[in-house]
Scaffold this active site. Structure first.
Site, PDB file in Angstrom:
ATOM      1  N   GLU A 259     -10.521  -6.081  -1.414  1.00  0.00           N
ATOM      2  CA  GLU A 259     -11.182  -4.987  -2.142  1.00  0.00           C
ATOM      3  C   GLU A 259     -12.388  -5.445  -2.951  1.00  0.00           C
ATOM      4  O   GLU A 259     -13.284  -4.637  -3.235  1.00  0.00           O
ATOM      5  CB  GLU A 259     -10.186  -4.286  -3.072  1.00  0.00           C
ATOM      6  N   HIS A 291      -8.606   1.298  -6.425  1.00  0.00           N
ATOM      7  CA  HIS A 291      -8.078   0.650  -7.643  1.00  0.00           C
ATOM      8  C   HIS A 291      -8.252   1.573  -8.849  1.00  0.00           C
ATOM      9  O   HIS A 291      -8.833   1.211  -9.874  1.00  0.00           O
ATOM     10  CB  HIS A 291      -8.768  -0.696  -7.894  1.00  0.00           C
TER      11      HIS A 291
END
Ligand code: NAI
Length: 326
Positions: A259, A291
């Protein structure tokens, strides 16, 4: 007192600036992430404030020390991106161990409900005046077995939420909580029995790739996997294969192994280089959020307040109780 603030987003400035001003701290907000190329921006600062996708490896720690930085103030709970052992004796480190377990646990349930009741699909349909229900059949959570991996602050709130839905909760933790009323089982049994698995443990050498091509075969067919913890708990390529093989029923991902290259940024209009992520997102039974689980007003306020208190305590030579390395 100057503090270099890396990986800044607008909501960080909104939450941190007032606390800083009230306490004599000037935050130097940088959009860039902290890494070997950007560490020099901390010149003249007593402390550096970093987040989940900043890189605090040996080289960065050495450079920060050369620049006279004394304190690394992590504005998050997890610290798998920090070389803690290398920092010992060089750089003091504080963090925010808890800011809102509710924010993360509630997001995990939001993802689960969205996924199994196809709310993400229904939302798009009705906006297009398509009121057909074909393909939107879900299933009841009531009576299903949820396996919770990690029964710390977030895991326990998630357990309470699941019990409220009438789910059977089983759990695995390396350090089970005594007298907690939690039904602990070993990880193999949890994998074998769970209709839904939710991860709430830290990323360590032991938890790296807990979901892998080896373990996927041991999961119940149709299992829903939720990960709001850290991406590398799951081997993303193996997950994709498990979904393509129709063994995994759905995946709800707030974190992703790679990510750091994409999350928190706007790549709309760009061609995504990460084929695994692009393929996962293209699946009808995969939901990805960026996130985002921590992102509530309450959590942001608590993060800013605790981080500022950590820095002030350090500057006065006092303990905040949130020290990782001193
Ligand atoms: P916590 O420290 O309160 O609980 C973690 C639990 O994991 C503890 O009970 C611990 O014993 C257990 N554990 C440790 N090693 C384990 C292992 N090898 N196997 C199974 N369990 C193990 O942490 P908290 O606050 O509940 O946070 C959990 C995780 O959530 C954090 O590590 C972080 O990675 C993630 N997180 C994600 C956020 C997001 O926005 N997506 C925000 C905040 C945290």
């Amino acid at each position: 007192m100057k503090v270099a603030f890396f990986d800044t987003k607008n909501y960080d400035i909104t939450s941190f600036e007032p606390y800083g001003k009230d306490n004599g701290i000037t935050f130097k907000f940088y959009e860039t992430k902290l890494n070997e190329d950007t560490a020099d921006l901390a010149r003249g600062c007593l402390a550096v404030c970093a987040f989940v996708n900043d890189t605090i490896n040996a080289a960065v720690i050495d450079r920060l020390c050369e620049l006279g930085v004394k304190l690394l103030a992590m504005r998050c709970a997890g610290y798998n991106n920090v070389d803690i052992n290398y920092a010992k004796g060089k750089l003091d480190i504080v963090r925010v161990p808890a800011y809102s377990p509710y924010a993360v646990a509630e997001h995990a349930m939001a993802l689960l409900l969205t996924s199994i009741r196809r709310v993400h699909k229904a939302y798009i349909r009705t906006r297009d005046f398509n009121f057909s229900l074909n393909g939107l059949t879900g299933f009841d959570l009531h009576g299903k077995t949820v396996g919770v991996v990690g029964t710390g602050k977030i895991g326990r709130v998630f357990i309470d939420i699941c019990r409220g839905f009438g789910m059977q909760v089983i759990a695995y933790d390396k350090f089970p909580a005594e007298n907690s009323g939690i039904d602990y089982v070993d990880i193999d049994e949890l994998f074998r029995r769970s209709d839904v698995i939710s991860f709430h443990c830290p990323l360590t050498e032991e938890t790296y790739h807990m979901i892998s091509s080896e373990t996927i075969g041991t999961l119940k067919k149709g299992v829903v996997i939720i990960n709001t913890s850290r991406g590398a708990l799951i081997d993303a390529e193996a997950l994709l294969e498990g979904i393509k093989a129709r063994h995994i029923g759905a995946a709800c991902l707030d974190v992703y192994e790679e990510e750091g290259d994409v999350f928190f940024e706007d790549f709309s209009g760009h061609i995504i280089a990460d084929d695994v992520l692009a393929r996962l997102i293209s699946m009808p039974n995969v939901i990805v959020t960026s996130h985002q689980a921590f992102l509530t007003e309450e959590a942001l306020g608590n993060i800013a307040e605790t981080t500022v208190n950590n820095i002030i305590a350090y500057s006065k030579g006092e303990k905040s109780g949130n020290e990782l390395v001193i």
